[in-house]
Write a protein that holds these residues in place. Structure first.
Motif, PDB file in Angstrom:
ATOM      1  N   GLY A  45     -28.976 -93.235  42.938  1.00 56.78           N
ATOM      2  CA  GLY A  45     -29.346 -93.129  41.537  1.00 56.78           C
ATOM      3  C   GLY A  45     -28.265 -93.636  40.601  1.00 56.78           C
ATOM      4  N   CYS A  46     -28.134 -92.957  39.476  1.00 52.75           N
ATOM      5  CA  CYS A  46     -27.255 -93.419  38.407  1.00 52.75           C
ATOM      6  C   CYS A  46     -25.773 -93.377  38.771  1.00 52.75           C
ATOM      7  CB  CYS A  46     -27.498 -92.584  37.149  1.00 52.75           C
ATOM      8  SG  CYS A  46     -29.120 -92.866  36.402  1.00 52.75           S
ATOM      9  N   SER A  47     -25.402 -92.584  39.750  1.00 55.16           N
ATOM     10  CA  SER A  47     -23.991 -92.531  40.148  1.00 55.16           C
ATOM     11  C   SER A  47     -23.633 -93.623  41.138  1.00 55.16           C
ATOM     12  CB  SER A  47     -23.659 -91.161  40.749  1.00 55.16           C
ATOM     13  OG  SER A  47     -24.439 -90.917  41.910  1.00 55.16           O
ATOM     14  N   GLY A  48     -24.618 -94.419  41.579  1.00 55.52           N
ATOM     15  CA  GLY A  48     -24.398 -95.375  42.647  1.00 55.52           C
ATOM     16  C   GLY A  48     -23.370 -96.439  42.347  1.00 55.52           C
ATOM     17  N   GLY A  49     -23.302 -96.915  41.103  1.00 54.20           N
ATOM     18  CA  GLY A  49     -22.344 -97.953  40.773  1.00 54.20           C
ATOM     19  C   GLY A  49     -20.911 -97.494  40.934  1.00 54.20           C
ATOM     20  N   VAL A  50     -20.603 -96.285  40.469  1.00 51.54           N
ATOM     21  CA  VAL A  50     -19.244 -95.764  40.597  1.00 51.54           C
ATOM     22  C   VAL A  50     -18.990 -95.311  42.040  1.00 51.54           C
ATOM     23  CG1 VAL A  50     -17.560 -94.132  39.680  1.00 51.54           C
ATOM     24  CG2 VAL A  50     -19.267 -95.125  38.167  1.00 51.54           C
ATOM     25  N   SER A  51     -20.020 -94.829  42.735  1.00 50.08           N
ATOM     26  CA  SER A  51     -19.874 -94.529  44.160  1.00 50.08           C
ATOM     27  C   SER A  51     -19.475 -95.784  44.920  1.00 50.08           C
ATOM     28  CB  SER A  51     -21.186 -93.988  44.735  1.00 50.08           C
ATOM     29  OG  SER A  51     -21.554 -92.769  44.147  1.00 50.08           O
ATOM     30  N   GLY A  52     -20.165 -96.890  44.632  1.00 50.79           N
ATOM     31  CA  GLY A  52     -19.833 -98.146  45.283  1.00 50.79           C
ATOM     32  C   GLY A  52     -18.432 -98.614  44.949  1.00 50.79           C
ATOM     33  N   LEU A  53     -18.009 -98.395  43.710  1.00 57.86           N
ATOM     34  CA  LEU A  53     -16.659 -98.781  43.303  1.00 57.86           C
ATOM     35  C   LEU A  53     -15.610 -97.955  44.046  1.00 57.86           C
ATOM     36  CD1 LEU A  53     -15.118-100.655  41.430  1.00 57.86           C
ATOM     37  CD2 LEU A  53     -15.340 -98.944  39.614  1.00 57.86           C
ATOM     38  N   ARG A  54     -15.899 -96.677  44.245  1.00 56.30           N
ATOM     39  CA  ARG A  54     -14.981 -95.813  45.023  1.00 56.30           C
ATOM     40  C   ARG A  54     -14.860 -96.320  46.464  1.00 56.30           C
ATOM     41  NH1 ARG A  54     -16.753 -91.888  48.086  1.00 56.30           N
ATOM     42  NH2 ARG A  54     -18.668 -91.581  46.860  1.00 56.30           N
ATOM     43  N   VAL A  55     -15.987 -96.657  47.070  1.00 49.58           N
ATOM     44  CA  VAL A  55     -15.970 -97.161  48.445  1.00 49.58           C
ATOM     45  C   VAL A  55     -15.235 -98.504  48.518  1.00 49.58           C
ATOM     46  CG1 VAL A  55     -17.443 -98.013  50.313  1.00 49.58           C
ATOM     47  CG2 VAL A  55     -18.061 -95.916  49.103  1.00 49.58           C
ATOM     48  N   ALA A  56     -15.507 -99.391  47.553  1.00 54.29           N
ATOM     49  CA  ALA A  56     -14.835-100.690  47.532  1.00 54.29           C
ATOM     50  C   ALA A  56     -13.329-100.529  47.347  1.00 54.29           C
ATOM     51  CB  ALA A  56     -15.415-101.553  46.417  1.00 54.29           C
ATOM     52  N   LYS A  57     -12.929 -99.565  46.540  1.00 47.33           N
ATOM     53  CA  LYS A  57     -11.506 -99.267  46.340  1.00 47.33           C
ATOM     54  C   LYS A  57     -10.849 -98.886  47.662  1.00 47.33           C
ATOM     55  CE  LYS A  57      -8.573 -95.802  44.004  1.00 47.33           C
ATOM     56  NZ  LYS A  57      -7.892 -95.353  45.243  1.00 47.33           N
ATOM     57  N   ASP A  58     -11.493 -97.990  48.403  1.00 46.70           N
ATOM     58  CA  ASP A  58     -10.920 -97.556  49.684  1.00 46.70           C
ATOM     59  C   ASP A  58     -10.817 -98.725  50.659  1.00 46.70           C
ATOM     60  OD1 ASP A  58     -10.737 -95.002  48.717  1.00 46.70           O
ATOM     61  OD2 ASP A  58     -12.500 -94.237  49.766  1.00 46.70           O
ATOM     62  N   LEU A 118      -7.553 -99.438  39.816  1.00 46.05           N
ATOM     63  CA  LEU A 118      -8.226 -98.206  40.209  1.00 46.05           C
ATOM     64  C   LEU A 118      -7.232 -97.275  40.895  1.00 46.05           C
ATOM     65  CD1 LEU A 118     -11.415 -99.937  41.663  1.00 46.05           C
ATOM     66  CD2 LEU A 118     -11.027 -99.147  39.314  1.00 46.05           C
ATOM     67  N   HIS A 119      -7.022 -96.090  40.320  1.00 45.63           N
ATOM     68  CA  HIS A 119      -5.979 -95.200  40.843  1.00 45.63           C
ATOM     69  C   HIS A 119      -6.561 -94.064  41.684  1.00 45.63           C
ATOM     70  CE1 HIS A 119      -1.946 -96.403  39.305  1.00 45.63           C
ATOM     71  NE2 HIS A 119      -2.738 -97.274  38.694  1.00 45.63           N
ATOM     72  N   ILE A 120      -7.054 -93.030  41.036  1.00 48.54           N
ATOM     73  CA  ILE A 120      -7.580 -91.869  41.744  1.00 48.54           C
ATOM     74  C   ILE A 120      -9.095 -91.864  41.625  1.00 48.54           C
ATOM     75  CG2 ILE A 120      -7.599 -89.346  41.892  1.00 48.54           C
ATOM     76  CD1 ILE A 120      -4.936 -90.511  42.644  1.00 48.54           C
ATOM     77  N   ALA A 121      -9.781 -91.689  42.749  1.00 52.59           N
ATOM     78  CA  ALA A 121     -11.242 -91.608  42.741  1.00 52.59           C
ATOM     79  C   ALA A 121     -11.667 -90.278  43.329  1.00 52.59           C
ATOM     80  CB  ALA A 121     -11.856 -92.760  43.540  1.00 52.59           C
ATOM     81  N   ALA A 122     -12.738 -89.701  42.778  1.00 50.76           N
ATOM     82  CA  ALA A 122     -13.214 -88.407  43.265  1.00 50.76           C
ATOM     83  C   ALA A 122     -14.728 -88.319  43.127  1.00 50.76           C
ATOM     84  CB  ALA A 122     -12.558 -87.259  42.496  1.00 50.76           C
ATOM     85  N   ALA A 148      -5.961-101.074  44.328  1.00 53.85           N
ATOM     86  CA  ALA A 148      -7.169-101.863  44.143  1.00 53.85           C
ATOM     87  C   ALA A 148      -7.365-102.194  42.670  1.00 53.85           C
ATOM     88  CB  ALA A 148      -8.377-101.111  44.680  1.00 53.85           C
ATOM     89  N   THR A 149      -7.839-103.397  42.408  1.00 57.93           N
ATOM     90  CA  THR A 149      -8.130-103.820  41.044  1.00 57.93           C
ATOM     91  C   THR A 149      -9.514-104.459  40.995  1.00 57.93           C
ATOM     92  OG1 THR A 149      -7.103-105.996  41.399  1.00 57.93           O
ATOM     93  CG2 THR A 149      -5.705-104.259  40.495  1.00 57.93           C
ATOM     94  N   ILE A 150     -10.155-104.340  39.836  1.00 64.40           N
ATOM     95  CA  ILE A 150     -11.376-105.099  39.576  1.00 64.40           C
ATOM     96  C   ILE A 150     -10.948-106.482  39.110  1.00 64.40           C
ATOM     97  CG2 ILE A 150     -13.473-105.266  38.192  1.00 64.40           C
ATOM     98  CD1 ILE A 150     -13.438-102.216  37.928  1.00 64.40           C
ATOM     99  N   GLY A 189     -10.080-106.048  44.813  1.00 60.57           N
ATOM    100  CA  GLY A 189      -9.038-106.359  45.788  1.00 60.57           C
ATOM    101  C   GLY A 189      -7.692-105.889  45.289  1.00 60.57           C
ATOM    102  N   SER A 190      -6.755-105.734  46.176  1.00 60.00           N
ATOM    103  CA  SER A 190      -5.392-105.353  45.799  1.00 60.00           C
ATOM    104  C   SER A 190      -4.482-106.579  45.819  1.00 60.00           C
ATOM    105  CB  SER A 190      -4.854-104.283  46.754  1.00 60.00           C
ATOM    106  OG  SER A 190      -4.842-104.764  48.089  1.00 60.00           O
ATOM    107  N   ASP A 191      -3.308-106.444  45.202  1.00 64.40           N
ATOM    108  CA  ASP A 191      -2.300-107.500  45.150  1.00 64.40           C
ATOM    109  C   ASP A 191      -2.889-108.839  44.686  1.00 64.40           C
ATOM    110  OD1 ASP A 191      -0.246-105.741  46.189  1.00 64.40           O
ATOM    111  OD2 ASP A 191      -1.203-105.969  48.150  1.00 64.40           O
ATOM    112  N   PRO A 192      -3.344-108.916  43.450  1.00 64.71           N
ATOM    113  CA  PRO A 192      -3.943-110.164  42.933  1.00 64.71           C
ATOM    114  C   PRO A 192      -2.983-111.341  43.052  1.00 64.71           C
ATOM    115  CG  PRO A 192      -4.245-108.330  41.399  1.00 64.71           C
ATOM    116  CD  PRO A 192      -3.290-107.853  42.431  1.00 64.71           C
TER     117      PRO A 192
END
Length: 394
Positions: free
Chosen positions: A165-178, A241-245, A20-22, A227-230
């Motif tokens: 809260g404040c972690s929501g943006g990166v939480s959303g990015l993790r979900v979008a990555k998956d 985006l490589h590893i998310a936790a 996945a890439t931004i 999205g992946s494979d631009p």
């Protein structure tokens, strides 16, 4: 509402297949700009409060937050229409949600339009929507209002993340990555939108911690396309985006405590928060790095870039000290905090934009943005969100 453009740059590094890439960033803000130096007088005037001790405390807090400017939905017109928002103890959640629900949707639409223009592909190519907010509550949720307002296909698959809260943006990015990596060819629009009106209250000696929020938080929206494979020649990947936790710290759920009441949302931020983050950030980052690379050479964190959600200056200072980072490593986070305040889930978008901008400024002078780095945020739980990312803009 108003919108701002995004820094974009041509790509030289190639994205790895399937990762996945931004692909684009965007942001938007309400029209009301608040200068920190005028905030105290305006806030006490609007709430008809003349408590000199509370005013002195807010004055001190406004200086220590390092915030210079912020955008807010709250304005004179809203207070004239809903004067009860500035009165202690009145049941106003209905009025607040009437304002917030409309405002966050409008800001999210504007940020998404900026992002889609920067992406360069048509709206119809979006297959999934992830929507993040801690500033609204309704059924159907803001994801549907955003999809309708943008004119997305009715078969667009929607996911909604509320009250993170404040972690929501990166939480959303993790979900979008998956989503992106498990649905080949998909393009995910991640949108975040927040307003402080949901928790706006007059100053009170019984709630001194409220003043921290008054001095620190701002409103706005952010958006990303993931999205992946631009598609070569059409899409310009920014970060891979490589590893998310995600990790929560047991027995810390009262440290950031927010409750929806008849008077809106009431927040309590414990004084221990910066210390708890300092005590746990290195272990969390090491876990991510080990998952991605197996090790970090000489444990020199300065070989990485750091896109950190700026919860406040104390948190940034403690992370910088704990990881022995050079000052420029958190410069993008500090700039985002100074210009927009802590805008909750949105702020990570602003940090990534500033990071790209600084990469352009330092190109060729030996201070280029590192290829690998971490995207971090901290929220209620206490929850740590992190992603190992690769910079593709150099």
């Amino acid at each position: 509402m108003g919108e701002k453009g995004t820094v974009q740059k041509s790509v030289t590094r190639q994205a790895n297949p399937g990762k996945a890439t931004i692909l684009a960033l965007g942001k938007a803000f309400p029209h009301q700009l608040v200068m920190q130096e005028y905030l105290v007088d305006g806030y006490f005037r609007d709430t008809n409060c003349d408590n000199p001790e509370l005013k002195q405390k807010l004055t001190r807090l406004c200086k220590t937050t390092t915030v210079k400017t912020r955008y807010v939905v709250m304005c004179e017109e809203i207070l004239k229409k809903f004067p009860e928002l500035a009165v202690e103890g009145l049941p106003t959640v209905k009025q607040r949600l009437e304002i917030c629900n409309e405002a966050v949707t409008q800001m999210a639409i504007e940020a998404s339009h900026v992002c889609i223009r920067n992406w360069g592909r048509p709206l119809s190519d979006i297959t999934h929507l992830v929507y993040v907010s801690s500033s609204e509550a309704r059924l159907p949720g803001g994801d549907l209002y955003l999809a309708s307002g943008l004119g997305l296909n009715s078969q667009t698959q929607r996911t909604m993340l509320y009250f993170m809260g404040c972690s929501g943006g990166v939480s959303g990015l993790r979900v979008a990555k998956d989503i992106a990596e498990n649905n080949p060819g998909s393009r995910v629009l991640l949108a975040t939108s927040e307003t402080t009106i949901i928790g706006y209250k007059p100053p009170s000696a019984d709630r001194p911690y409220d003043l921290v929020g008054v001095a620190l938080f701002g409103d706005g929206a952010g958006a990303m396309i993931i999205g992946s494979d631009p598609i070569v020649g059409i899409e310009r990947p920014l970060f891979e985006l490589h590893i998310a936790a995600q990790k929560f710290l047991p027995e810390t759920h009262k440290i950031i405590d927010g409750r929806l009441t008849e008077e809106g949302i009431s927040f309590k931020l414990a004084r221990e928060l910066p210390q708890i983050i300092e005590d746990n950030v290195e272990g969390f980052c090491d876990m991510l790095i080990a998952d991605a690379f197996g090790f970090i050479e000489d444990k020199d964190y300065n070989k990485l870039f750091w896109a950190v959600h700026p919860g406040g200056p104390a948190i940034l200072n403690r992370i910088e000290k704990k990881l022995d980072l050079t000052p420029e490593k958190l410069n993008a986070s500090r700039r985002a905090l100074m210009d927009y305040g802590n805008a909750s889930s949105n702020t990570i978008v602003y940090v990534l934009e500033y990071m790209m901008e600084e990469g352009l400024k330092t190109e060729g002078d030996g201070r280029e943005l590192a290829e690998w780095g971490l995207i971090l945020a901290f929220g209620p739980g206490i929850t740590f969100e992190g992603i190992i990312a690769r910079n593709l803009t150099a």
